[in-house]
Enzyme design. Structure first.
Site, mmCIF file in Angstrom:
data_model
loop_
_atom_site.group_PDB
_atom_site.id
_atom_site.type_symbol
_atom_site.label_atom_id
_atom_site.label_comp_id
_atom_site.label_asym_id
_atom_site.label_seq_id
_atom_site.Cartn_x
_atom_site.Cartn_y
_atom_site.Cartn_z
ATOM 1 C CB ALA A 153 -0.959 -0.217 1.201
ATOM 2 C CE LYS A 154 3.470 6.524 -4.325
ATOM 3 N NZ LYS A 154 4.865 6.321 -4.178
ATOM 4 C CB SER A 155 0.215 3.957 3.520
ATOM 5 O OG SER A 155 0.024 4.659 4.683
#
Length: 324
Positions: free
Chosen positions: A158-160
């Site tokens: 996830a590109k959090s």
């Protein structure tokens, strides 16, 4: 102004002036990093302005949302159109695109589910992330003392926004010590990635990149370079990379939306190969930039035209919503 060319920001279906694009200081995202984002580029190609792998980026954004139990009210297709609209609205031809989905103002409990899901897109002119010289001459990097997140702590796929606190530590440490970037190891001691880039190592003509299991983001530029390299007959392997391999590599380079394809000329002050951009790196750079600049056919369907759909885009600004 650091955000050159940016006058209007898309927020939740409508455009607002730069000065009015605000969130409340008690928004959940401000306190807990509860947001996911993407970095995308639009290039002024020989066919006109085109966005590189727009659908793949927005799909990854919605994958990140799913992992964090966030349900955007707009469909992937609507949000892709909003990215196009944003470029049109700001009258840009070559720019960086930053979509963000985040939890807004409601409660500050750790459980965020009562907070509204907000959406934003900003576009502006942004040059080479690791410098213009870095693209040709390469950059000097170090192995960071900070590891990437362990499995089952933060989801690396996830590109959090929260994940990038780890990236900040890697990048700041490298800068303080006189390097342009840092390379992080996974918790098992094998190579993971840079603070905001995937990494490729070349040895004896073989191209190696760490696998997704090494706490790396499934980079879209990474995937593109693997495709272009295989197209040219190179053997490309996803496998674990021991730290010491960084010191004996013939060539090495970073990939990412911001970094594009940036050679690495030294690691921990040890030159990579002859200390300059290698021939395979240069070949892949040329292939990549030829594709991005429209000098070759869009044979993989990676490019999305912007101004070819300008009239249609203006008609649908903020229109339509559906549950993704």
């Amino acid at each position: 102004m650091p955000f050159e060319g940016l006058s209007k920001i898309w927020m939740n279906g409508s455009f607002v002036d730069f000065e009015d694009a605000k969130v409340h200081v008690l928004s959940h995202v401000v306190h807990y990093g509860s947001g996911v984002f993407e970095g995308i580029r639009c290039y002024n190609t020989e066919r006109g302005p085109e966005i590189f792998r727009l659908h793949d980026h927005i799909r990854r954004l919605y994958d990140s949302c799913r992992i964090y139990r966030m349900r955007p009210e707009r469909s992937i297709e609507d949000f892709e159109q909003a990215c196009i609209d944003s470029i049109v609205e700001n009258d840009l031809k070559d720019c960086y695109i930053r979509p963000l989905v985040y939890r807004g103002f409601n409660t500050l409990g750790v459980d965020p589910r009562k907070c509204p899901i907000e959406m934003m897109i900003a576009v502006w002119k942004w040059g080479k992330y690791l410098g213009e010289d870095g693209i040709e001459k390469g950059v000097d990097v170090c192995v960071s003392s900070w590891n990437r997140m362990a499995p089952n702590t933060f989801p690396a796929m996830a590109k959090s926004t929260a994940n990038y606190m780890n990236s900040q530590l890697i990048r700041m440490e490298a800068g303080v010590d006189g390097y342009e970037e840092g390379i992080a190891l996974a918790t098992d001691g094998y190579v993971s990635e840079g603070s905001g880039e995937n990494i490729f190592i070349i040895r004896d003509g073989r191209i190696i990149t760490p696998p997704l299991g090494a706490s790396v983001l499934p980079g879209i530029t990474r995937d593109s370079l693997m495709t272009l390299a295989k197209e040219r007959g190179y053997q490309v392997t996803e496998s674990r990379v021991p730290r010491e391999m960084l010191y004996i590599a013939d060539e090495m380079f970073f990939t990412g939306t911001a970094a594009e394809v940036t050679p690495i000329r030294s690691v921990d002050r040890i030159p990579v190969g002859n200390g300059a951009r290698g021939p395979i790196t240069e070949e892949l750079q040329t292939a990549f930039f030829d594709y991005l600049n429209g000098r070759v056919e869009d044979r993989y369907g990676w490019m999305t035209s912007v101004y070819g759909r300008k009239d249609a885009a203006k008609d649908v600004v903020g229109a339509g919503s559906a549950t993704a």
